[in-house]
Design a protein around this motif. Structure first.
Motif, PDB file in Angstrom:
ATOM      1  N   GLY A  93       0.816  -1.217   0.000  1.00 35.47           N
ATOM      2  CA  GLY A  93       0.000   0.000   0.000  1.00 35.47           C
ATOM      3  C   GLY A  93       0.846   1.262   0.000  1.00 35.47           C
ATOM      4  N   ALA A  94       1.903   1.264   0.811  1.00 31.84           N
ATOM      5  CA  ALA A  94       2.792   2.426   0.856  1.00 31.84           C
ATOM      6  C   ALA A  94       3.483   2.636  -0.493  1.00 31.84           C
ATOM      7  CB  ALA A  94       3.826   2.241   1.957  1.00 31.84           C
ATOM      8  N   ALA A 105      -3.965   2.214  -3.257  1.00 33.71           N
ATOM      9  CA  ALA A 105      -3.264   2.192  -1.973  1.00 33.71           C
ATOM     10  C   ALA A 105      -4.265   2.151  -0.823  1.00 33.71           C
ATOM     11  CB  ALA A 105      -2.365   3.418  -1.850  1.00 33.71           C
ATOM     12  N   ARG A 106      -5.326   2.920  -0.943  1.00 38.36           N
ATOM     13  CA  ARG A 106      -6.358   2.962   0.106  1.00 38.36           C
ATOM     14  C   ARG A 106      -6.977   1.577   0.307  1.00 38.36           C
ATOM     15  NH1 ARG A 106      -9.794   7.036   2.152  1.00 38.36           N
ATOM     16  NH2 ARG A 106     -11.118   6.106   3.741  1.00 38.36           N
ATOM     17  N   ASN A 128      -1.724   8.808   5.685  1.00 41.33           N
ATOM     18  CA  ASN A 128      -1.146   9.562   4.571  1.00 41.33           C
ATOM     19  C   ASN A 128      -2.088   9.573   3.366  1.00 41.33           C
ATOM     20  OD1 ASN A 128       1.151  10.046   6.072  1.00 41.33           O
ATOM     21  ND2 ASN A 128       2.344   8.404   5.128  1.00 41.33           N
ATOM     22  N   VAL A 129      -2.693   8.414   3.094  1.00 44.31           N
ATOM     23  CA  VAL A 129      -3.646   8.324   1.987  1.00 44.31           C
ATOM     24  C   VAL A 129      -4.872   9.183   2.279  1.00 44.31           C
ATOM     25  CG1 VAL A 129      -5.175   6.782   0.698  1.00 44.31           C
ATOM     26  CG2 VAL A 129      -2.855   6.036   1.282  1.00 44.31           C
ATOM     27  N   GLN A 130      -5.395   9.086   3.482  1.00 41.93           N
ATOM     28  CA  GLN A 130      -6.588   9.860   3.856  1.00 41.93           C
ATOM     29  C   GLN A 130      -6.317  11.362   3.782  1.00 41.93           C
ATOM     30  OE1 GLN A 130      -6.968   7.907   7.629  1.00 41.93           O
ATOM     31  NE2 GLN A 130      -8.675   6.619   6.962  1.00 41.93           N
TER      32      GLN A 130
END
Length: 272
Positions: A93-94, A105-106, A128-130
């Motif tokens: 994901g990262a 990624a989410r 970080n995604v959010q």
């Protein structure tokens, strides 16, 4: 036999003792020898292509070598071979986030969180995604969760400060930036975040001092130069603001076109 061929035979003969080989790879990675790590892992995977750990280590090696697309591909292979391993999902994901595949990624990180809801590293990458998706309340909750698990996690404090700032929670952004700087006093990112928060609080003189501290660390950072110029304008220091802005434009003309407000620039030029 050539030395390369001898090494390949050695790897194949040692597949039964694979854990020791992979431990050596990890040691090489920690010592910064990515080329040697990649060579060993390629030979291991030639002999045993279904080893998820080897694919995961190869992905980490690719990351160290700066090949983010390849790293994401290798993390995907590791995940497919061991789909319930939250660490593989976390790193996959990262990696997807790093190459700009935000939606994917989410999805991966949400799955990782279901498998390991108390894993602070998973929650950090999900935050970080959010934050990128402007889901600031959820991002803040996850950054705060990370800090509860590790109060000295600089990245979590720094990113939390940025999330607070974008959410309009200025006083909290100032405090979070201060905590980040207490952990890493020479962080230009934390200093820039603090300067922006001080500007939002109309504390422009303090912001100017803070941006100048940051520029001593990274003298050619055009974003910080632009932020300093804005703070200087607020204090009616037009000559210095224009000088700073022109320096940023000279360093990165294309960046300036995308980021510098033309109305603000015209206003400054009027004070020449």
């Amino acid at each position: 036999l050539s030395l390369r061929r001898q090494r390949q035979m050695c790897i194949r003969d040692s597949v039964g003792n694979l854990s020791k080989i992979l431990s050596k790879v990890l040691s090489s990675l920690e010592q910064g020898d990515s080329v040697r790590s990649e060579e060993i892992l390629r030979q291991v995977l030639d002999a045993k292509p279904d080893n998820a750990t080897a694919w995961h280590l190869r992905a980490l090696t690719a990351q160290k070598m700066g090949n983010l697309l390849l790293a994401a591909n290798y993390f995907d292979k590791a995940h497919n071979l061991s789909p319930e391993n939250p660490n593989y999902l976390r790193d996959f994901g990262a990696a997807l986030f790093a190459i700009g595949q935000i939606k994917e990624a989410r999805q991966v990180l949400e799955k990782a969180k279901k498998l390991a809801p108390e894993d602070a590293a998973i929650r950090f990458h999900l935050a970080n995604v959010q934050a990128r998706q402007q889901e600031l309340s959820a991002a803040i909750d996850n950054y705060e969760f990370c800090i509860q698990h590790n109060a000295t996690a600089y990245d979590a404090h720094g990113n939390l400060a940025a999330a607070y700032l974008h959410a309009g929670r200025t006083s909290e952004a100032i405090k979070a930036s201060g905590r980040a700087l207490s952990i890493c006093p020479k962080s230009p990112v934390a200093l820039n975040n603090l300067g922006l928060a001080l500007c939002d609080a109309n504390k422009h003189q303090a912001a100017i001092r803070t941006f100048r501290k940051a520029l001593k660390l990274v003298p050619c950072d055009t974003e910080i130069m632009n932020n300093l110029s804005v703070a200087l304008q607020a204090e009616n220091c037009f000559d210095e603001a224009l000088y700073t802005l022109n320096a940023a434009i000279k360093l990165r003309p294309n960046w300036a076109e995308a980021h510098i407000n033309p109305v603000s620039y015209t206003h400054l030029r009027a004070h020449e």
